[in-house]
Write a protein that holds these residues in place. Sequence first.
Motif: not given
Length: 123
Positions: A114-118
């Motif tokens: 999720v952090v990478a996607v954001k």
Amino acid sequence: MPVRPLLPRIAAAALFASLLATGCSSGGSSEAKSENKDMNDNASKVSAQAKCADLLPDEASAAPALSAFVAKVRKFSACVHENGFPEYPDPDPTSGQVDATVNQAEKYHTPDFVVAVKKCSPA
């Protein structure tokens, strides 16, 4: 479970909504349709497509948008690789579709992903 880009689904929903809003359908009321026609009837689909053909983009005008979309998906994928997920699938060079196997998809249901996607998503 495939991991697919959100933009094609949004575009398809928008096209469907615009076709409904402009009255492009197989005709008749919803009651008449349910009583008289099978909604999966091929003749109805062909008729509806013919009525709305002028609303669809031709291939030449759709190509630049698709190319831009594929470029954005490639950039996103490269960013995800750089941010801890080197095994994240590369997009199809023609459609931009990203497919992940069930085993791969499980890796993407994590807080780190999720952090990478954001981080990799456009602002």
